[in-house]
Design an enzyme around this catalytic site. Structure first.
Site, short mmCIF file in Angstrom:
data_model
loop_
_atom_site.label_atom_id
_atom_site.label_comp_id
_atom_site.label_asym_id
_atom_site.label_seq_id
_atom_site.Cartn_x
_atom_site.Cartn_y
_atom_site.Cartn_z
CE1 TYR A 1 -4.13 1.86 0.44
CE2 TYR A 1 -2.60 3.40 1.48
CZ TYR A 1 -3.84 3.14 0.90
OH TYR A 1 -4.76 4.14 0.77
CB THR B 1 -12.98 16.98 -24.08
OG1 THR B 1 -12.06 15.89 -23.98
CG2 THR B 1 -13.38 17.17 -25.55
CG ASP C 1 -2.05 17.71 -21.83
OD1 ASP C 1 -1.39 16.64 -21.83
OD2 ASP C 1 -3.27 17.74 -22.01
NE ARG D 1 -12.63 14.48 -29.97
CZ ARG D 1 -12.50 14.14 -28.68
NH1 ARG D 1 -11.32 13.86 -28.17
NH2 ARG D 1 -13.54 14.09 -27.90
CG PHE E 1 -17.35 13.86 -26.56
CD1 PHE E 1 -17.17 14.98 -25.77
CD2 PHE E 1 -16.44 12.82 -26.45
CE1 PHE E 1 -16.11 15.06 -24.88
CE2 PHE E 1 -15.38 12.89 -25.56
CZ PHE E 1 -15.22 14.01 -24.77
#
Ligand code: PLI
Length: 470
Positions: free
Chosen positions: A85, A138, A228, A395, A462
């Protein structure tokens, strides 16, 4: 046969062919369907390719997300999972891989990209803030909006023109950023959201020159620059090919330099990083990291697993190293180009230049007789599935959702159907079959009548919307 045609093309264009830097060790049979079966499957799916069962799909080009084939080394790594864990050894391997190849100091695993987007948005954004970005994605924009920000598209105008040949259509327009700063004040802009490559623009890259200029602009105004990094490895290939001074620089070095101009990154490891599930968030600022590390335990899991199994983190650490190999990236993007060039030869309208992860069919030019409110890109995705069982993704107007203030459809300039190529999965012969089916739909384009949306979910519509043919 495809080898032959490639060879001939090579002679015609004086080009040397590449081949995949791997061979196939295990195969997964594909199911072929009849037209009647596809008609009934598509009706059941409400004409939305997201709602098809994958058993009813022949060649699946819905997405390159989580659909890559892992290597024998990654599969062997899965056996080395330390499922503790806390403090799993695989976490430390992942941390070291991100530090080595992306250069950031502090790393958190997340279950996938949007888990990281959620954490960074909730931590950095205050209600009423403004986030500029190089075109929306999105999930990214939704998390920014849910955290209370207004998103502003600051990509260069060329990105909205499917025929502009600009080599770096993902670049940010610095004038647009400056205008936003003048309008709302730098203190209301927690960060600039920079994606490399830009998915919704057609997989288009950002130049090194642009990120350098952005760094200076952000420094001058006390704004963070967040990346990103989902397809940043592919972005690095375009820099190597197109930007002066990088022709002989390895992808790994380009990646490190690019990331060095940013303050942190979120990552959907399901793309570049060659795993079926996973993501990460990385920052350099220790204080910010402490906040993120606190929040990750609320939403994802302890900071040394973040929703992933130990074995997933091991496969991811190995995938990161494999993903930055020049041969790998060249063959990955090379396969996308092979498909795109076939379509170009047949005058099928696509977004140009050909991007990194997908071919984007330009549904506006494909179906010039269909208004955008008749969902031309969704119509094309449905037609392609009916023709051959190939699955693609809308898209366009359906993906763009509604304006948060007015409630009207967002009407993006780009109305595209994406043929997304998974990494290391399909062969060149599959690409031939795809191109031929697209061509058949193009030849039958006059018959298309469009779709009506009959069910619309509130968020990211979408994914689950249903349509009916007109
Ligand atoms: O699907 P996630 O949650 O692992 O990642 C979200 C995400 C973030 N940024 C970018 C540029 C993406 O492309 C992205 C996910 N893209 C999907 C699923 C796609 O099909 O393109």
């Amino acid at each position: 046969m495809s080898g032959q045609s490639l060879h001939t093309m090579g002679q015609q264009h004086g080009r040397r062919s590449w081949a995949e830097p791997w061979k196939i060790k295990m195969v997964e049979p594909l199911k072929m369907t009849t037209r009647e079966e596809r008609v009934s499957a598509l009706e059941e799916a409400g004409y939305n390719t997201f709602l098809l069962r994958s058993d009813d799909v022949y060649i699946d080009l819905l997405t390159d997300s989580g659909t890559s084939a892992m290597s024998d080394r990654q599969w062997a790594g899965m056996m080395l999972g330390d499922e503790a864990y806390a403090g799993s050894r695989n976490f430390y391997r992942l941390e070291a891989a991100v530090q080595r190849f992306y250069g950031y100091r502090h790393i958190l695993p997340t279950h996938q990209g949007r888990g990281a987007e959620h954490l960074i948005s909730q931590t950095l954004i205050t209600t009423g803030d403004h986030v500029p970005g190089n075109m929306y994605f999105t999930t990214t924009r939704l998390h920014q909006e849910l955290a209370g920000a207004t998103f502003h598209d600051v990509i260069i105008d060329e990105a909205h023109d499917p025929l502009s040949q600009h080599p770096f259509k993902g670049d940010v327009d610095l004038v647009k950023v400056q205008q936003l700063i003048d309008e709302v004040g730098a203190e209301r802009i927690p960060y600039l959201s920079l994606a490399g490559t830009v998915n919704m623009a057609g997989g288009q890259p950002v130049s090194m020159a642009n990120v350098r200029e952005l760094r200076a602009l952000c420094d001058a105004n006390g704004i963070r620059l967040m990346l990103d990094a989902t397809r940043m490895v592919e972005n690095a290939l375009f820099i190597q090919e197109r930007e002066e001074g990088y022709a002989h620089t390895p992808i790994a070095e380009i990646l490190l330099e690019f990331c060095s101009y940013t303050d942190g990154a979120w990552m959907s490891a399901k793309k570049d990083n060659l795993v079926n599930i996973g993501g990460w968030l990385a920052v350099n600022d220790r204080e910010l990291f402490d906040e993120l590390r606190n929040l990750v335990v609320v939403y994802e899991g302890l900071h040394t697993y973040g929703g992933l199994a130990g074995r997933d983190m091991e496969a991811l650490a190995i995938g990161i190293e494999e993903s930055v190999s020049d041969e790998h990236v060249r063959s990955r993007v090379g396969q996308v180009r092979y498909l795109g060039e076939l379509l170009q030869e047949w005058d099928v309208p696509i977004v140009e230049p050909i991007g990194g992860h997908a071919i984007f069919l330009d549904a506006r030019r494909f179906y010039p007789h269909l208004e955008q409110d008749l969902f031309p890109a969704q119509t094309l995705a449905a037609a392609l599935y009916l023709d051959s069982g190939i699955r693609s993704m809308e898209r366009g107007i359906a993906s763009a959702g509604r304006n948060a203030q007015t409630g009207d459809h967002n009407r993006p300039k780009l109305e595209l159907t994406r043929l997304t190529v998974p990494r290391r999965v399909y062969t060149q012969a599959h690409m031939d079959v795809v191109a031929e089916s697209v061509k058949a739909c193009f030849d039958a384009r006059a018959e298309a009548r469009g779709l009506e949306m009959v069910y619309e979910p509130r968020y990211l519509r979408f994914f689950q919307a249903r349509f009916s043919p007109l």
